[in-house]
Write a protein that holds these residues in place. Structure first.
Motif, PDB file in Angstrom:
ATOM      1  N   GLU A  25       0.835  -1.211   0.000  1.00 45.66           N
ATOM      2  CA  GLU A  25       0.000   0.000   0.000  1.00 45.66           C
ATOM      3  C   GLU A  25       0.868   1.259   0.000  1.00 45.66           C
ATOM      4  O   GLU A  25       0.564   2.237  -0.688  1.00 45.66           O
ATOM      5  CB  GLU A  25      -0.890  -0.045   1.239  1.00 45.66           C
ATOM      6  N   THR A  59      -6.481   2.262  -3.361  1.00 44.82           N
ATOM      7  CA  THR A  59      -7.239   2.157  -2.118  1.00 44.82           C
ATOM      8  C   THR A  59      -7.053   0.754  -1.527  1.00 44.82           C
ATOM      9  O   THR A  59      -6.789  -0.202  -2.265  1.00 44.82           O
ATOM     10  CB  THR A  59      -8.738   2.409  -2.349  1.00 44.82           C
ATOM     11  N   PRO A  60      -7.208   0.616  -0.226  1.00 41.98           N
ATOM     12  CA  PRO A  60      -7.096  -0.713   0.387  1.00 41.98           C
ATOM     13  C   PRO A  60      -8.079  -1.724  -0.214  1.00 41.98           C
ATOM     14  O   PRO A  60      -7.726  -2.884  -0.427  1.00 41.98           O
ATOM     15  CB  PRO A  60      -7.397  -0.465   1.865  1.00 41.98           C
ATOM     16  N   LEU A  75      -6.728  -2.756  -3.643  1.00 45.67           N
ATOM     17  CA  LEU A  75      -5.535  -3.579  -3.460  1.00 45.67           C
ATOM     18  C   LEU A  75      -5.930  -4.995  -3.027  1.00 45.67           C
ATOM     19  O   LEU A  75      -5.416  -5.981  -3.559  1.00 45.67           O
ATOM     20  CB  LEU A  75      -4.583  -2.951  -2.443  1.00 45.67           C
TER      21      LEU A  75
END
Length: 130
Positions: A52, A59-60, A63
């Motif tokens: 990250e 964005t998480p 990802l």
């Protein structure tokens, strides 16, 4: 390896296969797949947070989605360590690593040609006849 005549025959026989590399492009060159694979190839095994940090603007949620898809496609290996707290690491698989020559050729093409692309775009955008 199939010769170009065989590839052209199979492409004309099946419109879905008009471009035999289409499935590869779908797997490897989606929006975030290339930066993830590149990062894992360059930096080795990493935790989610490390990825990250290295891949800015992702964005998480995205990802997580891309890592799951890459794991499903066999490009990434996810290792869960049952510790307290739990630790998960991701690394590029041998299958994913086999893309390194392709990425190297694309990087070479980019360094040679992206300036030409920018010149062409500028010429197109400033052409008053458009």
């Amino acid at each position: 390896m199939a010769d170009s005549a065989t590839l052209m025959e199979s492409a004309s026989a099946d419109p879905e296969q008009a471009c035999p590399i289409g499935p590869v492009v779908d797997i490897v060159f989606s929006r975030w797949t290339t930066p993830i694979l590149w990062t894992l190839n360059m930096h080795g095994r990493q935790r989610f947070v490390e990825l990250e940090r290295r891949i800015t603007r992702i964005t998480p949620k995205v990802l997580t989605q891309r890592l799951r898809q890459l794991e499903r496609d066999g490009m990434v290996v996810r290792t869960y360590h049952p510790e307290v707290p739990p630790r998960v690491e991701y690394e590029i698989s041998e299958l994913g690593r086999s893309l390194a020559p392709l990425f190297a050729h694309l990087a070479e093409w980019a360094s040679t040609n992206l300036d030409k692309v920018e010149v062409a775009r500028h010429g197109y955008d400033t052409d008053s006849a458009r």
